[in-house]
Design a protein around this motif. Structure first.
Motif, short mmCIF file in Angstrom:
data_model
loop_
_atom_site.label_atom_id
_atom_site.label_comp_id
_atom_site.label_asym_id
_atom_site.label_seq_id
_atom_site.Cartn_x
_atom_site.Cartn_y
_atom_site.Cartn_z
N ALA A 153 0.83 -1.21 0.00
CA ALA A 153 0.00 0.00 0.00
C ALA A 153 0.86 1.26 0.00
N LEU A 154 1.93 1.25 0.81
CA LEU A 154 2.80 2.43 0.86
C LEU A 154 3.54 2.61 -0.46
N MET A 155 4.05 1.52 -1.05
CA MET A 155 4.78 1.63 -2.31
C MET A 155 3.87 2.15 -3.44
N THR A 156 2.62 1.76 -3.42
CA THR A 156 1.68 2.26 -4.42
C THR A 156 1.50 3.76 -4.28
N GLU A 157 1.39 4.24 -3.03
CA GLU A 157 1.26 5.68 -2.80
C GLU A 157 2.54 6.41 -3.22
N VAL A 158 3.70 5.84 -2.92
CA VAL A 158 4.96 6.48 -3.31
C VAL A 158 5.09 6.55 -4.83
N LEU A 159 4.63 5.51 -5.53
CA LEU A 159 4.65 5.54 -6.99
C LEU A 159 3.78 6.69 -7.50
N ARG A 160 2.59 6.86 -6.91
CA ARG A 160 1.74 7.98 -7.32
C ARG A 160 2.46 9.32 -7.11
N ARG A 161 3.12 9.46 -5.97
CA ARG A 161 3.82 10.71 -5.68
C ARG A 161 4.97 10.94 -6.66
N ALA A 162 5.70 9.87 -6.99
CA ALA A 162 6.84 10.01 -7.90
C ALA A 162 6.38 10.40 -9.30
N VAL A 163 5.32 9.77 -9.78
CA VAL A 163 4.78 10.11 -11.10
C VAL A 163 4.27 11.55 -11.11
N ALA A 164 3.55 11.93 -10.05
CA ALA A 164 3.04 13.30 -9.97
C ALA A 164 4.19 14.31 -9.99
N ALA A 165 5.30 13.97 -9.34
CA ALA A 165 6.43 14.90 -9.28
C ALA A 165 7.09 15.09 -10.64
N VAL A 166 7.35 14.00 -11.36
CA VAL A 166 8.02 14.15 -12.66
C VAL A 166 7.10 14.87 -13.65
N GLU A 167 5.78 14.73 -13.48
CA GLU A 167 4.85 15.50 -14.31
C GLU A 167 4.83 16.97 -13.88
N ARG A 168 4.80 17.20 -12.57
CA ARG A 168 4.65 18.56 -12.06
C ARG A 168 5.85 19.45 -12.42
N VAL A 169 7.06 18.91 -12.30
CA VAL A 169 8.25 19.72 -12.61
C VAL A 169 8.68 19.55 -14.06
N ASP A 170 7.91 18.80 -14.85
CA ASP A 170 8.19 18.56 -16.27
C ASP A 170 9.59 17.96 -16.45
N TYR A 171 9.80 16.81 -15.81
CA TYR A 171 11.07 16.11 -16.04
C TYR A 171 11.28 15.76 -17.52
N PRO A 172 10.25 15.30 -18.25
CA PRO A 172 10.48 15.03 -19.67
C PRO A 172 11.00 16.26 -20.42
N GLY A 173 10.49 17.47 -20.10
CA GLY A 173 10.98 18.69 -20.73
C GLY A 173 12.42 18.97 -20.36
N TRP A 174 12.74 18.77 -19.06
CA TRP A 174 14.14 18.95 -18.65
C TRP A 174 15.04 17.99 -19.42
N LEU A 175 14.61 16.74 -19.55
CA LEU A 175 15.42 15.73 -20.23
C LEU A 175 15.65 16.11 -21.70
N ARG A 176 14.60 16.56 -22.38
CA ARG A 176 14.77 16.97 -23.78
C ARG A 176 15.77 18.11 -23.89
N ASP A 177 15.64 19.12 -23.02
CA ASP A 177 16.57 20.24 -23.06
C ASP A 177 18.00 19.80 -22.80
N TYR A 178 18.17 18.92 -21.82
CA TYR A 178 19.51 18.45 -21.49
C TYR A 178 20.14 17.67 -22.65
N LEU A 179 19.37 16.77 -23.22
CA LEU A 179 19.90 15.95 -24.32
C LEU A 179 20.16 16.79 -25.57
N ASP A 180 19.44 17.90 -25.69
CA ASP A 180 19.66 18.81 -26.83
C ASP A 180 20.79 19.80 -26.54
N GLY A 181 21.38 19.69 -25.37
CA GLY A 181 22.50 20.57 -25.04
C GLY A 181 22.10 21.85 -24.35
N GLY A 182 20.84 21.93 -23.87
CA GLY A 182 20.35 23.14 -23.22
C GLY A 182 20.75 23.20 -21.77
#
Length: 422
Positions: free
Chosen positions: A393-422
């Protein structure tokens, strides 16, 4: 470019990916074989008495506790322990990889030990012992308490004895439940989350910890905690950690269908594909000693002081890694969304107070990049873990929090910028 040229480049890229995956598979197979070999040697050592014990019935006796103290003592006791009786106490202490025993002692004459001890042993599960012999977390914690803990500016439990050998280890420490001034955090505390005041106290603790070794060169860091024990950079574990993260995604998705959106899945796979470039970013620049598994459950309060438990993931890295891991794991997503930048800024402020300043904007971008660490850690825990109902039950909640965080701070956007040299 012609279609033929594009197809050629695509074929080369696919061939390169296949080559990397073959190499990773061979590396995992080699680590797995070494782990199996260690388990076999330990089984043989049980016959000769050479191996460390892992069964509670071998430890929860006067002779068993005395052997642990003799084999792994960190410092001399005031006198020889004269333990006449040992009683296991029914104090719940949940762990995903250890058997935790609380043992009440009866001692003859003047006691040289406290009335009870907390003892960590490997899980009886064959798979768990194999897995942790591969990733070497138990060896790391034993080394930390033997060589590093006493030099840190925060409380850690007093450890009387510890040793690590092949697929086994033990840790004999004070029973913090005995101290009425100590507050330990439980799984329900993790689910509810700490108060903002407690969260700031934890961030202040990180700032003090991260300021101690800042600026050390590689030789000086090696003298404190060797690179061979680093969970991401050591020659033995660098490829293993990448492969585990890649392989864990599919079983995690099967166990938690719909928990990770397609966009985050793509970012996850892109991160593994560019793992070496990300390591270069995550571990570049001034490094500090990190706790590494810095969620609320590994903190405790003792009066006015904050302490930390379970140093199985201690390593060299950027301090903000501990911060994001703590905040994302420990606070409900809605609470963190309201206070995230404020809490990160508080850590930046405290770092300056302790003489190890960091840039506010750079620290926030590093926070965004390290959110992936929280995600892949929980993906591996769910993908490969054998969890009981409470842990699940706790791990399921932590997974929800982790997914919400990478969406909230736009980790995919950070990753694209980093890989593009930004």
């Amino acid at each position: 470019m012609s279609d033929f040229g594009k197809r050629g480049r695509g074929a080369k890229r696919q061939a390169g990916v296949k080559q990397v995956r073959v190499k990773q598979t061979l590396m995992i197979a080699g680590a797995a074989a070494r782990g199996l070999g260690e388990l076999g040697r330990d089984a043989l050592g049980d016959l000769t008495g050479e191996s460390l014990p892992y069964r509670p019935e071998r430890v929860a006796t006067p002779a068993g506790v005395s052997r642990l103290l003799e084999r792994g003592a960190l410092s001399p006791l005031p006198g020889p322990p004269r333990i006449t009786a040992v009683e296991p106490l029914p104090i719940p202490s949940v762990s995903s990889n250890c058997q935790n025993l609380v043992l009440r002692l009866t001692q003859a004459g003047e006691p040289v030990l406290p009335d009870s001890l907390f003892v960590k042993l490997p899980m009886p599960s064959f798979g768990t012992r194999w897995f942790f012999s591969v990733i070497r977390s138990w060896e790391l914690e034993s080394y930390f308490f033997r060589h590093v803990a006493a030099s840190l500016p925060l409380q850690t439990p007093r450890v009387y004895a510890t040793a690590s050998l092949r697929s086994r280890f033990f840790l004999v420490q004070e029973n913090l439940h005995e101290n009425s001034a100590v507050k330990l955090f439980t799984n329900p505390d993790m689910t509810l989350g700490p108060s903002l005041d407690t969260a700031r106290r934890c961030l202040d603790t990180f700032a003090r910890l991260h300021a101690v070794h800042i600026g050390l060169d590689a030789t000086a860091r090696e003298a404190v905690l060797p690179l061979t024990l680093h969970p991401f950079l050591s020659p033995a574990l660098a490829g293993v950690s990448r492969s585990l993260n890649r392989l864990a995604l599919a079983p995690c998705l099967r166990k938690r269908p719909g928990a990770i959106s397609p966009d985050i899945q793509r970012a996850y796979r892109d991160s593994i594909a560019h793992w070496d470039r990300l390591l270069a970013h995550w571990f570049d620049g001034p490094l500090s000693l990190l706790h590494g598994d810095s969620h609320l459950g590994n903190f405790y309060i003792c009066g006015e002081a904050m302490g930390m438990l379970d140093w199985q993931a201690v390593h060299w890295g950027k301090g903000i890694r501990d911060v994001q891991y703590f905040l994302i794991n420990s606070l409900p997503a809605a609470t963190l969304a309201l206070h995230e930048r404020e809490l990160v800024d508080y850590y930046v402020q405290r770092r300056a107070e302790y003489g190890a300043p960091v840039d506010r904007d750079t620290t926030w971008q590093e926070y965004r990049s390290f959110t992936f660490h929280t995600l892949f850690t929980i993906v591996v825990a769910i993908g490969f873990g054998a969890l009981n109902e409470e842990q699940d039950a706790l791990m399921t909640e932590v997974l929800r929090r982790a997914v919400a965080a990478v969406e909230r701070v736009d980790y995919p956007g950070w990753l694209r910028d980093y890989l593009d040299g930004g």
